[in-house]
Scaffold this motif. Structure first.
Motif, mmCIF file in Angstrom:
data_model
loop_
_atom_site.group_PDB
_atom_site.id
_atom_site.type_symbol
_atom_site.label_atom_id
_atom_site.label_comp_id
_atom_site.label_asym_id
_atom_site.label_seq_id
_atom_site.Cartn_x
_atom_site.Cartn_y
_atom_site.Cartn_z
ATOM 1 N N VAL A 47 22.761 40.231 63.591
ATOM 2 C CA VAL A 47 21.593 40.619 64.701
ATOM 3 C C VAL A 47 21.609 39.843 66.120
ATOM 4 O O VAL A 47 21.940 40.692 67.303
ATOM 5 C CB VAL A 47 20.758 41.229 63.999
ATOM 6 C CG1 VAL A 47 19.501 42.154 64.981
ATOM 7 C CG2 VAL A 47 21.078 42.714 62.895
ATOM 8 N N ILE A 48 21.406 38.406 65.588
ATOM 9 C CA ILE A 48 20.920 37.899 66.492
ATOM 10 C C ILE A 48 22.028 37.763 67.689
ATOM 11 O O ILE A 48 22.151 37.614 68.434
ATOM 12 C CB ILE A 48 20.367 36.351 66.526
ATOM 13 C CG1 ILE A 48 19.005 36.489 65.656
ATOM 14 C CG2 ILE A 48 20.270 35.102 67.213
ATOM 15 C CD1 ILE A 48 18.604 35.829 65.227
ATOM 16 N N THR A 49 23.562 37.350 66.815
ATOM 17 C CA THR A 49 24.884 37.289 67.304
ATOM 18 C C THR A 49 24.831 38.326 68.731
ATOM 19 O O THR A 49 25.579 38.461 69.751
ATOM 20 C CB THR A 49 25.436 36.512 66.842
ATOM 21 O OG1 THR A 49 25.230 35.387 65.905
ATOM 22 C CG2 THR A 49 27.175 36.220 67.328
ATOM 23 N N HIS A 53 19.909 38.776 53.642
ATOM 24 C CA HIS A 53 18.889 38.926 54.806
ATOM 25 C C HIS A 53 18.776 37.780 56.193
ATOM 26 O O HIS A 53 18.740 38.516 56.907
ATOM 27 C CB HIS A 53 17.519 39.488 54.202
ATOM 28 C CG HIS A 53 17.664 40.577 52.976
ATOM 29 N ND1 HIS A 53 17.378 41.185 53.078
ATOM 30 C CD2 HIS A 53 17.104 39.723 51.636
ATOM 31 C CE1 HIS A 53 17.031 42.276 51.565
ATOM 32 N NE2 HIS A 53 17.450 41.049 50.866
ATOM 33 N N THR A 54 19.283 37.268 55.773
ATOM 34 C CA THR A 54 19.099 35.755 56.485
ATOM 35 C C THR A 54 20.464 36.372 57.551
ATOM 36 O O THR A 54 20.245 35.884 58.447
ATOM 37 C CB THR A 54 19.526 34.500 55.824
ATOM 38 O OG1 THR A 54 18.154 34.075 55.340
ATOM 39 C CG2 THR A 54 19.173 33.027 56.990
ATOM 40 N N SER A 55 21.164 36.660 56.536
ATOM 41 C CA SER A 55 22.933 36.364 57.465
ATOM 42 C C SER A 55 22.949 37.992 58.263
ATOM 43 O O SER A 55 23.053 37.970 59.037
ATOM 44 C CB SER A 55 23.910 36.622 55.925
ATOM 45 O OG SER A 55 24.628 37.315 56.508
ATOM 46 N N VAL A 56 22.207 38.695 57.625
ATOM 47 C CA VAL A 56 22.002 40.116 58.687
ATOM 48 C C VAL A 56 21.523 40.251 59.904
ATOM 49 O O VAL A 56 21.774 39.850 61.095
ATOM 50 C CB VAL A 56 21.866 41.549 57.610
ATOM 51 C CG1 VAL A 56 21.111 41.922 58.505
ATOM 52 C CG2 VAL A 56 22.970 42.027 56.782
ATOM 53 N N ILE A 57 20.025 38.935 59.967
ATOM 54 C CA ILE A 57 19.386 38.815 60.826
ATOM 55 C C ILE A 57 20.397 37.242 61.745
ATOM 56 O O ILE A 57 20.176 38.222 63.208
ATOM 57 C CB ILE A 57 18.316 38.101 60.691
ATOM 58 C CG1 ILE A 57 17.368 38.763 59.475
ATOM 59 C CG2 ILE A 57 17.197 36.988 61.663
ATOM 60 C CD1 ILE A 57 16.052 38.091 59.349
ATOM 61 N N GLY A 58 21.082 36.838 61.283
ATOM 62 C CA GLY A 58 21.891 36.351 62.191
ATOM 63 C C GLY A 58 23.075 36.829 63.153
ATOM 64 O O GLY A 58 23.085 36.601 64.225
#
Length: 79
Positions: free
Chosen positions: A39-41, A32-37
């Protein structure tokens, strides 16, 4: 002191952030943290692209792109 010594900064970030991640046997908890990263990128890239498109005349983006689109230093491939 922390920001002025590069080696110290690298060691601290490695020990505090990266080393604990190496101890995980399963990295599923980080998905989940990877997906958030990601999306932010993507949002950051979209913001920069949009800023250039909306302010193209101010940044002279069209003329810069036209002048430097095929620019490549051929000597960068020398051994």
């Amino acid at each position: 002191v922390f920001a002025t010594q590069r080696e110290l900064s690298i060691y601290v970030v490695t020990i505090v952030a990266i080393f604990p991640l190496c101890l995980y046997k399963n990295l599923d908890s980080l998905k989940h943290t990877s997906v958030i990263g990601l999306v932010i990128t993507a949002l950051s890239c979209a913001y920069v692209f949009g800023d250039v498109v909306w302010n193209a005349s101010e940044y002279q983006a069209v003329s810069t792109l036209r002048d430097n689109f095929w620019y490549m230093k051929l000597d960068m491939f020398k051994a």
